[in-house]
Design a protein around this motif. Structure first.
Motif, PDB file in Angstrom:
ATOM      1  N   ASN A 125       0.818  -1.212   0.000  1.00 37.42           N
ATOM      2  CA  ASN A 125       0.000   0.000   0.000  1.00 37.42           C
ATOM      3  C   ASN A 125       0.848   1.258   0.000  1.00 37.42           C
ATOM      4  OD1 ASN A 125      -3.080  -0.380   0.233  1.00 37.42           O
ATOM      5  ND2 ASN A 125      -2.311  -1.933   1.637  1.00 37.42           N
ATOM      6  N   LEU A 126       1.895   1.260   0.806  1.00 39.54           N
ATOM      7  CA  LEU A 126       2.789   2.427   0.847  1.00 39.54           C
ATOM      8  C   LEU A 126       3.536   2.596  -0.472  1.00 39.54           C
ATOM      9  CD1 LEU A 126       4.262   2.124   4.469  1.00 39.54           C
ATOM     10  CD2 LEU A 126       2.515   3.715   3.639  1.00 39.54           C
ATOM     11  N   ALA A 127       3.974   1.468  -1.052  1.00 39.87           N
ATOM     12  CA  ALA A 127       4.684   1.541  -2.327  1.00 39.87           C
ATOM     13  C   ALA A 127       3.778   2.085  -3.429  1.00 39.87           C
ATOM     14  CB  ALA A 127       5.223   0.166  -2.704  1.00 39.87           C
ATOM     15  N   SER A 128       2.538   1.612  -3.481  1.00 38.55           N
ATOM     16  CA  SER A 128       1.614   2.094  -4.514  1.00 38.55           C
ATOM     17  C   SER A 128       1.297   3.566  -4.316  1.00 38.55           C
ATOM     18  CB  SER A 128       0.330   1.268  -4.501  1.00 38.55           C
ATOM     19  OG  SER A 128      -0.361   1.414  -3.261  1.00 38.55           O
ATOM     20  N   GLN A 129       1.107   3.982  -3.049  1.00 37.69           N
ATOM     21  CA  GLN A 129       0.832   5.391  -2.782  1.00 37.69           C
ATOM     22  C   GLN A 129       2.038   6.251  -3.145  1.00 37.69           C
ATOM     23  OE1 GLN A 129      -2.259   6.528  -1.784  1.00 37.69           O
ATOM     24  NE2 GLN A 129      -1.326   8.471  -2.387  1.00 37.69           N
ATOM     25  N   GLY A 130       3.231   5.741  -2.865  1.00 40.87           N
ATOM     26  CA  GLY A 130       4.436   6.483  -3.222  1.00 40.87           C
ATOM     27  C   GLY A 130       4.585   6.654  -4.719  1.00 40.87           C
ATOM     28  N   LEU A 131       4.280   5.616  -5.483  1.00 40.77           N
ATOM     29  CA  LEU A 131       4.378   5.714  -6.937  1.00 40.77           C
ATOM     30  C   LEU A 131       3.325   6.658  -7.504  1.00 40.77           C
ATOM     31  CD1 LEU A 131       5.076   1.985  -7.850  1.00 40.77           C
ATOM     32  CD2 LEU A 131       6.691   3.899  -7.834  1.00 40.77           C
ATOM     33  N   ILE A 132       2.139   6.668  -6.906  1.00 43.66           N
ATOM     34  CA  ILE A 132       1.091   7.601  -7.351  1.00 43.66           C
ATOM     35  C   ILE A 132       1.533   9.043  -7.091  1.00 43.66           C
ATOM     36  CG2 ILE A 132      -1.252   8.411  -6.869  1.00 43.66           C
ATOM     37  CD1 ILE A 132      -1.905   5.406  -6.245  1.00 43.66           C
ATOM     38  N   ASN A 133       2.039   9.301  -5.875  1.00 47.86           N
ATOM     39  CA  ASN A 133       2.538  10.645  -5.572  1.00 47.86           C
ATOM     40  C   ASN A 133       3.714  11.005  -6.477  1.00 47.86           C
ATOM     41  OD1 ASN A 133       0.661  10.901  -3.512  1.00 47.86           O
ATOM     42  ND2 ASN A 133       2.081  10.212  -1.914  1.00 47.86           N
ATOM     43  N   GLY A 134       4.581  10.030  -6.725  1.00 50.47           N
ATOM     44  CA  GLY A 134       5.723  10.282  -7.590  1.00 50.47           C
ATOM     45  C   GLY A 134       5.317  10.629  -9.007  1.00 50.47           C
ATOM     46  N   ALA A 135       4.243  10.016  -9.495  1.00 47.85           N
ATOM     47  CA  ALA A 135       3.756  10.331 -10.838  1.00 47.85           C
ATOM     48  C   ALA A 135       3.295  11.774 -10.921  1.00 47.85           C
ATOM     49  CB  ALA A 135       2.614   9.385 -11.216  1.00 47.85           C
ATOM     50  N   LEU A 138      13.331  10.083 -12.114  1.00 43.55           N
ATOM     51  CA  LEU A 138      13.683   9.116 -11.075  1.00 43.55           C
ATOM     52  C   LEU A 138      13.594   9.736  -9.681  1.00 43.55           C
ATOM     53  CD1 LEU A 138      16.744   7.355 -12.760  1.00 43.55           C
ATOM     54  CD2 LEU A 138      14.423   6.452 -12.484  1.00 43.55           C
ATOM     55  N   ALA A 139      14.028  10.989  -9.558  1.00 43.95           N
ATOM     56  CA  ALA A 139      13.966  11.664  -8.261  1.00 43.95           C
ATOM     57  C   ALA A 139      12.527  11.884  -7.822  1.00 43.95           C
ATOM     58  CB  ALA A 139      14.705  13.000  -8.336  1.00 43.95           C
ATOM     59  N   ALA A 140      11.620  12.159  -8.772  1.00 42.84           N
ATOM     60  CA  ALA A 140      10.211  12.345  -8.428  1.00 42.84           C
ATOM     61  C   ALA A 140       9.618  11.056  -7.868  1.00 42.84           C
ATOM     62  CB  ALA A 140       9.436  12.794  -9.660  1.00 42.84           C
ATOM     63  N   LEU A 141       9.903   9.936  -8.530  1.00 38.09           N
ATOM     64  CA  LEU A 141       9.403   8.651  -8.041  1.00 38.09           C
ATOM     65  C   LEU A 141      10.030   8.306  -6.689  1.00 38.09           C
ATOM     66  CD1 LEU A 141       9.471   6.606 -11.366  1.00 38.09           C
ATOM     67  CD2 LEU A 141       7.498   7.687 -10.272  1.00 38.09           C
ATOM     68  N   LEU A 142      11.320   8.598  -6.550  1.00 37.06           N
ATOM     69  CA  LEU A 142      12.000   8.318  -5.291  1.00 37.06           C
ATOM     70  C   LEU A 142      11.426   9.151  -4.157  1.00 37.06           C
ATOM     71  CD1 LEU A 142      14.294   6.879  -3.798  1.00 37.06           C
ATOM     72  CD2 LEU A 142      15.822   8.734  -4.508  1.00 37.06           C
ATOM     73  N   LEU A 143      11.164  10.426  -4.424  1.00 36.34           N
ATOM     74  CA  LEU A 143      10.606  11.287  -3.389  1.00 36.34           C
ATOM     75  C   LEU A 143       9.203  10.834  -2.994  1.00 36.34           C
ATOM     76  CD1 LEU A 143      10.876  13.776  -1.608  1.00 36.34           C
ATOM     77  CD2 LEU A 143       9.927  15.141  -3.475  1.00 36.34           C
ATOM     78  N   GLY A 144       8.414  10.404  -3.973  1.00 36.28           N
ATOM     79  CA  GLY A 144       7.087   9.884  -3.655  1.00 36.28           C
ATOM     80  C   GLY A 144       7.160   8.698  -2.713  1.00 36.28           C
ATOM     81  N   ALA A 158       5.911   8.504   1.249  1.00 36.50           N
ATOM     82  CA  ALA A 158       4.919   7.513   1.667  1.00 36.50           C
ATOM     83  C   ALA A 158       5.418   6.712   2.865  1.00 36.50           C
ATOM     84  CB  ALA A 158       4.582   6.586   0.504  1.00 36.50           C
ATOM     85  N   PHE A 159       6.649   6.233   2.800  1.00 38.28           N
ATOM     86  CA  PHE A 159       7.178   5.443   3.903  1.00 38.28           C
ATOM     87  C   PHE A 159       7.574   6.325   5.095  1.00 38.28           C
ATOM     88  CE2 PHE A 159       7.583   2.417   0.467  1.00 38.28           C
ATOM     89  CZ  PHE A 159       7.318   1.201   1.086  1.00 38.28           C
ATOM     90  N   GLY A 160       8.113   7.513   4.791  1.00 38.64           N
ATOM     91  CA  GLY A 160       8.530   8.398   5.868  1.00 38.64           C
ATOM     92  C   GLY A 160       7.370   8.916   6.685  1.00 38.64           C
ATOM     93  N   ALA A 161       6.242   9.207   6.014  1.00 35.68           N
ATOM     94  CA  ALA A 161       5.072   9.701   6.740  1.00 35.68           C
ATOM     95  C   ALA A 161       4.502   8.645   7.669  1.00 35.68           C
ATOM     96  CB  ALA A 161       4.005  10.149   5.746  1.00 35.68           C
ATOM     97  N   THR A 162       4.791   7.383   7.389  1.00 36.80           N
ATOM     98  CA  THR A 162       4.311   6.295   8.245  1.00 36.80           C
ATOM     99  C   THR A 162       5.273   5.986   9.387  1.00 36.80           C
ATOM    100  OG1 THR A 162       3.125   5.286   6.389  1.00 36.80           O
ATOM    101  CG2 THR A 162       3.616   3.871   8.281  1.00 36.80           C
ATOM    102  N   TYR A 163       6.552   5.938   9.077  1.00 37.69           N
ATOM    103  CA  TYR A 163       7.524   5.482  10.076  1.00 37.69           C
ATOM    104  C   TYR A 163       8.224   6.621  10.825  1.00 37.69           C
ATOM    105  CZ  TYR A 163       6.946   0.934   7.860  1.00 37.69           C
ATOM    106  OH  TYR A 163       6.417  -0.234   7.375  1.00 37.69           O
ATOM    107  N   PHE A 164       8.172   7.842  10.295  1.00 39.98           N
ATOM    108  CA  PHE A 164       8.866   8.955  10.951  1.00 39.98           C
ATOM    109  C   PHE A 164       7.925  10.115  11.243  1.00 39.98           C
ATOM    110  CE2 PHE A 164      12.000   6.761   8.266  1.00 39.98           C
ATOM    111  CZ  PHE A 164      12.911   6.383   9.230  1.00 39.98           C
ATOM    112  N   SER A 165       6.646   9.817  11.377  1.00 42.96           N
ATOM    113  CA  SER A 165       5.663  10.882  11.588  1.00 42.96           C
ATOM    114  C   SER A 165       5.867  11.605  12.922  1.00 42.96           C
ATOM    115  CB  SER A 165       4.246  10.308  11.530  1.00 42.96           C
ATOM    116  OG  SER A 165       4.081   9.279  12.504  1.00 42.96           O
ATOM    117  N   ASN A 166       6.547  10.969  13.875  1.00 42.34           N
ATOM    118  CA  ASN A 166       6.798  11.621  15.161  1.00 42.34           C
ATOM    119  C   ASN A 166       7.907  12.657  15.082  1.00 42.34           C
ATOM    120  OD1 ASN A 166       4.857  10.058  16.467  1.00 42.34           O
ATOM    121  ND2 ASN A 166       6.330   8.433  16.972  1.00 42.34           N
ATOM    122  N   TYR A 167       8.667  12.632  13.981  1.00 44.20           N
ATOM    123  CA  TYR A 167       9.807  13.534  13.859  1.00 44.20           C
ATOM    124  C   TYR A 167       9.619  14.578  12.751  1.00 44.20           C
ATOM    125  CZ  TYR A 167      11.703   9.523  16.376  1.00 44.20           C
ATOM    126  OH  TYR A 167      11.895   8.512  17.269  1.00 44.20           O
TER     127      TYR A 167
END
Length: 313
Positions: free
Chosen positions: A6-16, A242-248, A252-261
């Motif tokens: 789910n996070l990977a798909s959301q990241g690719l959508i944002n990256g697009a 590539l940077a756009a997809l990487l940032l997406g 996606a993963f950072g907002a889930t695992y680092f939301s406290n920071y």
């Protein structure tokens, strides 16, 4: 595993979406070495036009096309009236002008449509589909499809047509391209038209995803696009994608695992700073071919008459 997908798909959508926004910014910087901040204003304008036309006609596809065409024309007009007269000035002069145009577009949208934004009367692409345990909205699928079609079409245009070859030559070797007869003015018009149309498409798709467009919707994408072109190596088109997809994916993963920071929108600049500490030139910098190769090939084969003049401008 389901969370990862789910996070990977959301990241690719944002990256697009980020790719559609940032590619035009990279095109302008690669050709003119201008940070085109007003690009974010065209993104917001595209979102409004797509919504207004769709609400009036009931056709989302028609609204998307009309938005891209009108915003492409606005981008060319912006270059002709605002950038072209000051190209010989120091770099900070076009930058200041670009910031001013962005603020002007934002305030104009606020005056015409109000402060609170607009929504679709009947949200297009409503509903969702289950794919492998993931629930993906039709609007999200449409974002990826539109991005792939536009970016794929741009790649084919740049590599398979003589006009595209002339365009690429003018970016990598402008003096040699001009000596071969390429009209740099018309190439710049083309550059702004394509980049602005992509910004409009991104604005329309973001409006559909959120069912909302507002005057300030271009503010956050403006600095994320800046982070993307820095990460991708300034002016590097493939690196920008590539940077756009990487940032997406990072968001996606950072907002889930680092939301406290860090919040979601801070992650873009945090990623950019981390990369610049290690690679100041960006992740994907570097020459993409032999200097002058495109221009020499252009001289041998000839370019389309549309980009040729007897006297280069």
């Amino acid at each position: 595993m389901s969370l990862f997908l789910n996070l990977a798909s959301q990241g690719l959508i944002n990256g697009a979406v980020y790719a559609l926004i940032a590619i035009g910014l990279a095109m302008v910087f690669g050709l003119l070495r201008i940070l085109h901040i007003a690009h974010a204003g065209l993104f917001a304008l595209g979102g409004y036009l797509g919504l207004v036309v769709t609400n009036a006609t009931g056709s989302f596809a028609f609204g998307l096309v009309v938005s891209m065409v009108i915003v492409a024309a606005c981008g060319v007009l912006m270059y002709r009236l605002c950038y072209e007269p000051i190209l010989e000035q120091p770099p900070y002069v076009p930058l200041i002008a670009s910031v001013g145009m962005f603020l002007a577009i934002e305030e104009l949208l606020r005056l015409v449509f109000g402060d609170h934004g607009l929504s679709y009367h009947v949200p297009p692409l409503a509903g969702a589909v289950d794919l492998g345990g993931m629930r993906i909205k039709y609007a999200e699928i449409a974002v990826v499809v539109v991005a792939c079609m536009l970016l794929g079409g741009l790649a084919l245009f740049a590599t398979r047509t003589r006009v595209g070859m002339a365009w690429r030559a003018s970016v990598s070797e402008p003096r040699m391209a001009a000596s071969c007869g390429v009209s740099l003015r018309q190439v710049r018009y083309l550059n702004f038209a394509i980049g602005s149309a992509f910004a409009a498409a991104a604005g329309v798709m973001v409006g559909v995803l959120n069912n909302l467009v507002e005057p300030s919707m271009g503010a956050v994408p403006s600095y994320k696009a800046l982070a993307i072109i820095v990460l991708g190596g300034l002016g590097n088109m493939g690196g920008t994608l590539l940077a756009a997809l990487l940032l997406g994916l990072i968001e996606a993963f950072g907002a889930t695992y680092f939301s406290n920071y860090l919040d979601r929108d801070s992650i873009a600049f945090a990623a950019m700073l981390c990369v610049l500490l290690v690679r100041p030139e960006g992740l994907f910098s570097g020459a993409s071919g032999k200097p002058g190769l495109l221009a020499r090939k252009l001289q041998l084969t000839g370019a389309a008459k549309w980009v040729l003049t007897k006297r280069p401008s």
